[in-house]
Enzyme design. Structure first.
Site, PDB file in Angstrom:
ATOM      1  N   GLN A 194       4.031   7.968   1.771  1.00  0.00           N
ATOM      2  CA  GLN A 194       4.405   7.418   0.478  1.00  0.00           C
ATOM      3  C   GLN A 194       5.852   6.948   0.480  1.00  0.00           C
ATOM      4  OE1 GLN A 194       2.856   9.389  -3.132  1.00  0.00           O
ATOM      5  NE2 GLN A 194       2.036  10.969  -1.772  1.00  0.00           N
ATOM      6  N   SER A 195       6.113   5.953  -0.360  1.00  0.00           N
ATOM      7  CA  SER A 195       7.457   5.417  -0.579  1.00  0.00           C
ATOM      8  C   SER A 195       8.107   4.923   0.711  1.00  0.00           C
ATOM      9  CB  SER A 195       8.351   6.469  -1.251  1.00  0.00           C
ATOM     10  OG  SER A 195       7.794   6.893  -2.476  1.00  0.00           O
ATOM     11  N   ARG A 196       7.262   4.499   1.646  1.00  0.00           N
ATOM     12  CA  ARG A 196       7.736   3.927   2.906  1.00  0.00           C
ATOM     13  C   ARG A 196       8.493   4.931   3.785  1.00  0.00           C
ATOM     14  NH1 ARG A 196       4.347   1.160   1.570  1.00  0.00           N
ATOM     15  NH2 ARG A 196       4.219  -1.111   1.532  1.00  0.00           N
ATOM     16  N   LEU A 197       8.346   6.204   3.514  1.00  0.00           N
ATOM     17  CA  LEU A 197       8.974   7.234   4.350  1.00  0.00           C
ATOM     18  C   LEU A 197       7.990   7.638   5.443  1.00  0.00           C
ATOM     19  CD1 LEU A 197      10.753   9.397   1.616  1.00  0.00           C
ATOM     20  CD2 LEU A 197      11.710   7.571   3.040  1.00  0.00           C
ATOM     21  N   GLU A 254       0.848  -1.184   0.000  1.00  0.00           N
ATOM     22  CA  GLU A 254       0.000   0.000   0.000  1.00  0.00           C
ATOM     23  C   GLU A 254       0.881   1.229   0.000  1.00  0.00           C
ATOM     24  OE1 GLU A 254      -3.544   2.233   0.148  1.00  0.00           O
ATOM     25  OE2 GLU A 254      -3.368   0.046   0.066  1.00  0.00           O
TER      26      GLU A 254
END
Length: 548
Positions: free
Chosen positions: A521-524, A340
């Protein structure tokens, strides 16, 4: 949606009677209860802790993406996916004649109107799309609409998809000059939904759209498609050859019948549209047996017993307030590919509360306001003297300045482990808000008075259940529990006070560490940790950011 009452163009079949196939209806569905918070007291007060209101198990409409899922299949089951009928052989498939006859009954004795059915049809299609394709990943939708009622379904679906958070576009090259259809166009125009002519569409649809809704022709269609629909169908047929450099190709969603297919024999030449999703309406048509895509849904909750018995219809049950139900097993997926890409507001140090309890209350209130199911559910992790951790879900029943309270059996596994090691951790996960909170701390029992007060606030059935259950011990079978429950229920049927068992009561975790997590977003992801510090004899909470 197929208009039987008038021959609109040569590609649409002749008049088959004043009929109309019906789809997703709420008229025969009893609405689920909503939790009522109006009479609930504040849960945030000093000792003694005020217990959290008992939430209804009924449907609560979440915001954002959960709000979309609520229309589809949120029935209180974990995961939220629409229920599926695994045995495809038990599903009824309609021939064209049977579908037309059912329409005649619906539009005749049952009194349904075209605009009513079209509205429900479009909502069913939109709900099915939202069930599988999230707007955060599949945002741009092109609805290609034909001149008949199937095209009207597409127009209605586009409107609902707009309100679901998608960005719809509409290609409606042969408009039907009737007030119903003109009204649908006006509704979309009022939302600034763009209308594109067939000539304005790009050669490669994969560059501009994520979802392509095929709403050109319904089950009364026969013959060869005429311009511009022949070319539009070919665009969808050859879509896999387009945009090969794209990481993600657009998906095709066909409404009731893939346009160009024979209603009973399917894709006869094998060169027709191959949709990724088929949304059958009323009941699947015979051609649906030839559908090989990953997602087959059924829309329609209207079939009365008289029709079901006459046509021997076997249809799946719709969960909760769902507008769609999956047919067959969900497609096999690569678990490693499940991910996700969270979209959330930034969670910054300068915006948070200095006291983590205040920050928790703020987030908890957000979860309640969002209508998330059981926002007070939390994972409780304990470890005994053997060092082996155990984990289970429990319900938070009180929160105050001293910590988090829950109730259980003092002879259970978790109770035994807490007696050996009075340290535990809690985890709250609020999926609809992309948030979780971790809490670690020291655990001790609440006072007998507090346990007694909460015990007698519970429903009498729950009180009896607490007496019957010797939690975590082996029982011969469920019938034993039912028998013991029945005996106690009869014993206290006079309304007398049910005594709290000595082995039952509450625990309070006194926090020593908090972590607030906000998906990004982008696992940040945002991770803010609160830990206690003491300077000059004064205790305060130190806030630091942790790497995601």
């Amino acid at each position: 949606m197929t208009m039987f009452g008038q021959h609109l163009i040569s590609n649409e079949g002749p008049m088959l009677g004043k009929s109309r196939r019906m789809i997703c209806s709420l008229l025969t569905q009893t609405p689920l209860p909503l939790a009522d918070y109006r009479s609930s007291p504040s849960i945030y007060k000093s000792k003694p802790s005020i217990y959290l209101p008992r939430l209804s198990s009924g449907f609560l409409g979440p915001i954002s993406s959960p709000a979309i899922r609520a229309f589809c299949s949120n029935s209180g089951e974990v995961g939220g996916m629409a229920l599926s009928l695994q045995n495809l052989g038990s599903i009824s498939y309609l021939a064209q004649r049977e579908a037309a006859e059912i329409d005649e009954i619906l539009m005749g004795p049952l009194g349904f109107s075209v605009d009513q059915l079209m509205e429900l049809a479009g909502l069913s299609v939109a709900a099915s799309i939202a069930e599988v394709y999230k707007p955060s990943e599949y945002n741009r939708v092109l609805a290609i609409c034909g001149p008949g009622n199937n095209g009207g379904d597409g127009l209605v679906a586009a409107r609902h998809l707009y309100h679901f958070g998608y960005k719809p576009f509409v290609c409606y090259p042969k408009r039907t000059p009737k007030p119903l259809y003109s009204g649908l166009v006006t509704q979309l125009e009022s939302l600034s939904v763009p209308f594109l002519s067939a000539d304005e569409l790009p050669v490669d649809l994969s560059k501009d759209f994520d979802i392509l809704v095929d709403a050109m022709f319904g089950f009364s269609f026969h013959g060869a498609p005429r311009p511009p629909f022949d070319n539009l169908i070919q665009k969808l047929v050859h879509l896999p050859n387009c945009g090969q450099m794209q990481q993600k190709s657009p998906v095709i969603v066909s409404v009731d019948i893939p346009s160009g297919w024979h209603v009973e024999e399917g894709d006869v030449g094998g060169e027709g549209i191959k949709p990724d999703m088929l949304v059958s309406l009323t009941a699947p048509k015979l051609c649906a047996k030839k559908f090989s895509g990953p997602h087959h849904f059924l829309g329609g909750r209207f079939v009365p017993p008289t029709i079901a018995e006459k046509y021997k219809l076997h249809l799946p049950q719709y969960p909760g307030m769902s507008m769609c139900v999956r047919i067959g097993k969900p497609p096999q997926i690569d678990i490693s590919s499940l991910r996700e890409n969270y979209i959330s507001p930034e969670f910054l140090e300068e915006q948070v509360e200095a006291d983590p309890m205040d920050q928790f209350r703020k987030w908890f209130d957000d979860a309640v306001a969002a209508g998330l199911k059981e926002p007070n559910a939390m994972a409780l992790s304990t470890t005994g003297k053997d060092g082996k951790p155990s984990l289970r879900m429990v319900l938070l029943k009180g929160v105050d300045k001293d910590g988090f309270v829950w109730y259980t059996n003092y002879e259970s596994q978790k109770a035994r482990e807490l007696s050996e090691n009075p340290h535990a951790s809690l985890l709250f996960y609020w999926d609809g808000l992309n948030r979780q909170v971790r809490v670690e701390g020291f655990v001790q029992k609440v006072s007998d008075q507090e346990s007694e007060q909460y015990f007698h606030s519970r429903p009498r059935g729950s009180q009896i259940g607490a007496i019957v259950s010797k939690q975590s011990t082996i029982v011969p079978g469920r019938h034993v529990l039912h028998q013991q429950y029945k005996e106690l229920e009869e014993k206290y049927s006079d309304g007398s006070l049910i005594p709290k068992p000595k082995h039952w009561g509450g625990y309070r975790l006194q926090p020593e560490r908090f972590e607030f997590w906000q998906g990004q977003q982008s696992r940040l992801h945002d991770r803010l940790e609160y830990s206690p510090q003491e300077i000059n004899g004064k205790r305060f909470w130190r806030i630091v950011r942790l790497a995601p």
